[in-house]
Design a protein around this motif. Sequence first.
Motif, short mmCIF file in Angstrom:
data_model
loop_
_atom_site.label_atom_id
_atom_site.label_comp_id
_atom_site.label_asym_id
_atom_site.label_seq_id
_atom_site.Cartn_x
_atom_site.Cartn_y
_atom_site.Cartn_z
N ILE A 158 -47.39 -4.33 2.80
CA ILE A 158 -48.85 -4.33 2.79
C ILE A 158 -49.38 -2.99 2.29
O ILE A 158 -48.65 -2.00 2.18
CB ILE A 158 -49.45 -4.60 4.19
CG1 ILE A 158 -49.07 -3.46 5.15
CG2 ILE A 158 -49.02 -5.95 4.73
CD1 ILE A 158 -49.90 -3.41 6.41
N GLY A 159 -50.68 -2.97 2.01
CA GLY A 159 -51.38 -1.74 1.68
C GLY A 159 -52.88 -2.01 1.71
O GLY A 159 -53.32 -3.17 1.77
N ARG A 160 -53.65 -0.95 1.70
CA ARG A 160 -55.12 -1.07 1.67
C ARG A 160 -55.66 -0.15 0.58
O ARG A 160 -55.20 0.98 0.43
CB ARG A 160 -55.73 -0.66 3.02
CG ARG A 160 -57.27 -0.65 3.05
CD ARG A 160 -57.78 -0.13 4.39
NE ARG A 160 -59.22 -0.12 4.51
CZ ARG A 160 -60.00 0.90 4.19
NH1 ARG A 160 -59.46 2.01 3.69
NH2 ARG A 160 -61.32 0.83 4.36
N VAL A 161 -56.63 -0.65 -0.17
CA VAL A 161 -57.29 0.14 -1.21
C VAL A 161 -58.79 -0.07 -1.09
O VAL A 161 -59.25 -1.18 -0.84
CB VAL A 161 -56.77 -0.24 -2.62
CG1 VAL A 161 -56.93 -1.73 -2.89
CG2 VAL A 161 -57.46 0.58 -3.69
N VAL A 162 -59.54 1.01 -1.23
CA VAL A 162 -61.00 0.94 -1.14
C VAL A 162 -61.59 1.72 -2.31
O VAL A 162 -61.01 2.71 -2.75
CB VAL A 162 -61.49 1.53 0.21
CG1 VAL A 162 -61.05 2.98 0.37
CG2 VAL A 162 -63.00 1.42 0.34
N GLY A 205 -59.47 5.01 -2.46
CA GLY A 205 -58.66 5.54 -1.37
C GLY A 205 -57.50 4.60 -1.09
O GLY A 205 -57.70 3.39 -0.94
N LEU A 206 -56.29 5.13 -1.05
CA LEU A 206 -55.10 4.34 -0.78
C LEU A 206 -54.60 4.66 0.62
O LEU A 206 -54.59 5.82 1.03
CB LEU A 206 -54.00 4.62 -1.80
CG LEU A 206 -54.06 3.85 -3.13
CD1 LEU A 206 -55.32 4.22 -3.91
CD2 LEU A 206 -52.82 4.13 -3.97
N ALA A 207 -54.18 3.62 1.34
CA ALA A 207 -53.73 3.83 2.72
C ALA A 207 -52.88 2.65 3.16
O ALA A 207 -52.81 1.62 2.49
CB ALA A 207 -54.93 3.99 3.66
N ALA A 208 -52.26 2.82 4.32
CA ALA A 208 -51.61 1.74 5.06
C ALA A 208 -50.50 1.03 4.28
O ALA A 208 -50.33 -0.18 4.41
CB ALA A 208 -52.66 0.72 5.52
#
Length: 317
Positions: free
Chosen positions: A238-242, A249-252
């Motif tokens: 998984i990953g999160r992008v905003v 912003g990249l995270a998780a």
Amino acid sequence: MTLDAALIGRRIVVRHETGGVGLTGGPEMNDVIGHVTAVDGTSVTLELRDGRAADVALSTIVTWKTVPERPLRRRRAASVDAEELTRITSRGWPAIESVPLGDWELRASGNFTGRANSVAVTGSPRVPFDEALDRVQEFYAARSMPAQAQVVVGSSHERTFVDAGWIRKAGYFGGAVVQVADLEPAYEADPEARVTGRADDEWLAHYGRVDDPAHARAVMEGPAQVGFVSIGSPVVAIGRVVVTGQWAGLAAVEVVPAARRRGLARRVVETSLAWAVEHGADKAYLQTMRSNTAAIALYAPYGFVDHHDYVYLEPAG
């Protein structure tokens, strides 16, 4: 043309009445320019150039029109100062409750992550420092939460807090690093990756660190442009992008232990960057623990470099 949901994604300028009195005695007017992110029966929401959201009541609008996209004048990611980047990253991980104290931002989100439950210290609180500290502690005490401040390492803010008796948060002595990169249009989304606008139960289970799913979703799903990346069925990465304004912003980024060392994390990052560029970003940031050498190595091939470090401070005792 009607100002309705068909305009979502378009860039418009809105002239509206502020409720004040203008210099000539008539209604005071204000112009707002941005991309439409939402329209309902009472208001329109525009995303401004810096990523902030502006809500304008339809009843106050005098006139509006679509406008061309701005010509791209690229500002290098590394040229942004640490305080501005702190504000940008906060918009990408928005607190459920956000209260300004001058330039400071008091954030509370049911103890889901330090970023969403600390005062982001930038600029000036616009009140004497001792009074500002009292207000910070009163804010968190009223919510039965510990007071903590996010400060840039080596900044005058860190020195001022330390002089006032604040210390680095227990278990957080190594601090976190913020890295940045300038984006290119050549990223390729993985054909097996899915990007949705919601953190479903399976995604949250892989993210972990969630005591209250409602609080976690409120923070992570808060921005207007956010994507939750997942690969596999069942999900193995998984990953999160905003995207807020021109920043992503990249995270998780998480991979289940049994599926590691197969390039899945790289595929999540590549998909996230492709999604970010598609949604208008030309710069990106990430935040990770300074000790997380695996994450730092993962992002290095994409041009991410250190920008600044930050820590959380708390009152001694």
